[in-house]
Design an enzyme around this catalytic site. Structure first.
Site, PDB file in Angstrom:
ATOM      1  N   SER A 174      -1.857  -1.563   3.151  1.00 66.32           N
ATOM      2  CA  SER A 174      -1.118  -0.398   2.672  1.00 66.32           C
ATOM      3  C   SER A 174      -0.886  -0.546   1.163  1.00 66.32           C
ATOM      4  CB  SER A 174       0.186  -0.248   3.464  1.00 66.32           C
ATOM      5  OG  SER A 174       0.736   1.031   3.293  1.00 66.32           O
ATOM      6  N   ASP A 429      -5.381   6.420  11.291  1.00 64.28           N
ATOM      7  CA  ASP A 429      -4.353   6.209  10.280  1.00 64.28           C
ATOM      8  C   ASP A 429      -4.288   7.397   9.324  1.00 64.28           C
ATOM      9  OD1 ASP A 429      -2.521   5.198   8.509  1.00 64.28           O
ATOM     10  OD2 ASP A 429      -3.859   3.673   7.663  1.00 64.28           O
ATOM     11  N   HIS A 454      -2.945   1.872  11.299  1.00 66.97           N
ATOM     12  CA  HIS A 454      -2.656   1.351   9.962  1.00 66.97           C
ATOM     13  C   HIS A 454      -2.943  -0.149   9.883  1.00 66.97           C
ATOM     14  CE1 HIS A 454      -1.076   2.192   6.054  1.00 66.97           C
ATOM     15  NE2 HIS A 454       0.000   1.437   6.170  1.00 66.97           N
TER      16      HIS A 454
END
Length: 491
Positions: A174, A429, A454
């Protein structure tokens, strides 16, 4: 326990490497490692006296703060192994160490020294102690300062362990994935390559479609059940109609809010509910997890099952969001202002001081102007224009966002000059649409994980893993092995 020191310490006279060694010797063992991992990595917690400001020689001089990091020598062979360096993101470093089992599995194969570095202003790495996220104390919270922290810490650890030439690979997921890619771009002499999992570097640079994120959240639920999506639309529409009729008590009772509602609460109520869908889509793993809170396997399916079991649409919506907001099943009602904080990131800032730090970053360099429109997505129309963001950031932090800066500083989507970076994304995601989705060169590789949420590939191996993530990890391991081999000096 959070350190309460408000003022930075003077720079120590000890050499950096010795300071690291001494702090490591005093380090603490962290929380228990979760299931589905290789043997306990035996992380030790250390602190490094890090420069407050890497780029200004006058305002703070050589003052420092204590940056936390974790290190594991469990799998390391001194004369053979590389350094696997996780570039910490917006939270406590233990959270990422406990949810990145693939790094440890790969470390066992590559005999690597493993380091997880905490990002300044998060967890216990607080430059000004408890005052760090107060207005006027946040000026040193930038991507560039964080990357410089990582670069200085990495060099100090190499010196401390006596391995100046050991190849290093950056890892991150991320925002941390963005930072791992940026590390390779900014400091290619320090890291030989990077695995950037679920890194939305295109979106945060202010590029792309502002409706993409919530459109893709909707697509996840549509893929699970078109009836579910229609049920969500019906619930939101009914809430809006009841608000127009000033039937606030009916909404409060059916949705289960702790406070009586009034006309001014509609936007917060909608944002509170929408945030639950965001988290369920991001965390749509095929097994139970506890990363952003306790969630069952396949939480999108579980949420839809809850909604469709109820006869009343608003009651069904209440049940669905309860998967996130009432995981224990013991909460009698929702405090829509306490459990969800509206901020400059419409996908959610979290809670506590970490949320304040992230809000500031979303007001300066990080662009997250996602909006829902009730046309391409199932959510109520909630706008976040650049003008609204600017006013919010000026009122909250006294700063003006620099929308184009990441494009200038870190190239936006034009990474043709980069090398040795893997950008991995799962097709479930919603962040994937803001990332790199196709190969940019022979060594800037895009990996798409079918059925992946994710940064699923960073998580440890699990019997429920889809075949796609197993293959993705094999490819990532092969590429990283090659980078390490190529980076070794022949002398």
């Amino acid at each position: 326990m959070r350190r309460e020191r408000c003022a930075p310490a003077a720079r120590p006279t000890l050499p950096w490497a010795l300071a690291v060694a001494l702090l490591l010797a005093l380090g603490l063992r962290g929380p228990a490692v979760r299931a589905h991992r290789v043997a306990d990595p035996g992380f030790r917690e250390g602190y490094f006296e890090q420069l407050l400001d890497h780029f200004n020689f006058e305002r703070f001089g050589n003052k420092t703060f204590r940056q936390r990091f974790l290190v594991s020598e469990k799998f390391w062979k001194r004369d053979e192994g590389p350094i696997f360096f996780y570039t910490g993101n917006e939270g406590d470093v233990w959270s990422f160490a406990n949810n990145s089992g693939f790094i440890l599995e790969l470390a066992a194969r590559e005999a690597a020294l493993v380091v997880f570095a905490e990002h300044r202003y998060y967890g216990k790495s607080l430059p000004f102690g408890a005052q760090s996220t107060q207005r006027g104390r946040t000026e040193l919270l930038t991507v560039e300062q964080a990357l410089a922290d990582f670069a200085v810490l990495l060099q100090a650890l190499r010196a401390s362990f006596g391995i100046p030439d050991a190849p290093a690979i950056a890892f991150g997921g991320s925002y941390g994935g963005m930072l791992s890619a940026y590390m390779r771009m900014k400091y290619p002499h320090l890291v030989a390559g990077a695995l950037a999992a679920s890194a939305p570097i295109v979106a945060v640079a202010g590029l792309g479609d502002s409706y993409q994120f919530f459109r893709d959240v909707t697509a996840d639920f549509e893929g699970q059940s078109p009836k579910c999506v229609q049920g969500v639309r019906d619930a939101f529409r009914e809430i809006k109609d009841l608000f127009l009729q000033k039937a606030y008590n009916t909404v409060s009772q059916e949705f289960g809010t702790c406070q009586p509602l009034s006309g001014q609460d509609l936007t917060q109520l909608f944002a509170f509910a929408r945030n639950a869908f965001t988290v369920l889509a991001m965390m749509d793993y095929p097994y139970p997890t506890n990363f952003l809170g306790p969630l069952p396997a396949n939480p999108v399916r579980a949420g839809c099952d809850r909604l469709l079991t109820e006869n009343q649409s608003i009651v069904g919506l209440r049940a669905l969001v309860g998967l996130l907001y009432n995981a224990s099943g013991t909460e009698p009602c929702y405090d829509i202002y306490q459990q969800y904080r509206s901020c400059a990131d419409p996908t959610g800032c979290g809670s506590g001081t970490d949320s304040e730090a992230w809000d500031y970053q979303a007001c300066t360099e990080i662009n997250l102007t996602f909006a829902s429109n009730n046309v391409t997505d199932m959510f109520p129309k909630l706008a976040l224009t650049e003008e609204l963001r600017q006013q919010y950031c000026l009122d909250t932090w006294g700063v003006w966002p620099r929308r184009d800066w990441l494009r200038t500083s870190f190239w936006g989507a034009d990474l043709r000059a980069a090398s040795n970076i893997i950008f991995s994304n799962g097709d479930l995601d919603p962040w994937a649409g803001g990332g790199i989705r196709s190969n940019l060169s022979a060594s800037v590789i895009a990996v798409t994980i079918q059925g992946g949420a994710h940064h699923l590939d960073l998580r440890g191996s699990n019997p429920a893993d889809p075949a796609s993530v197993v293959e993705a990890r094999k490819l990532e391991a092969a590429l990283i092995h090659g980078w390490v081999k190529a980076a070794r000096r022949p002398w």
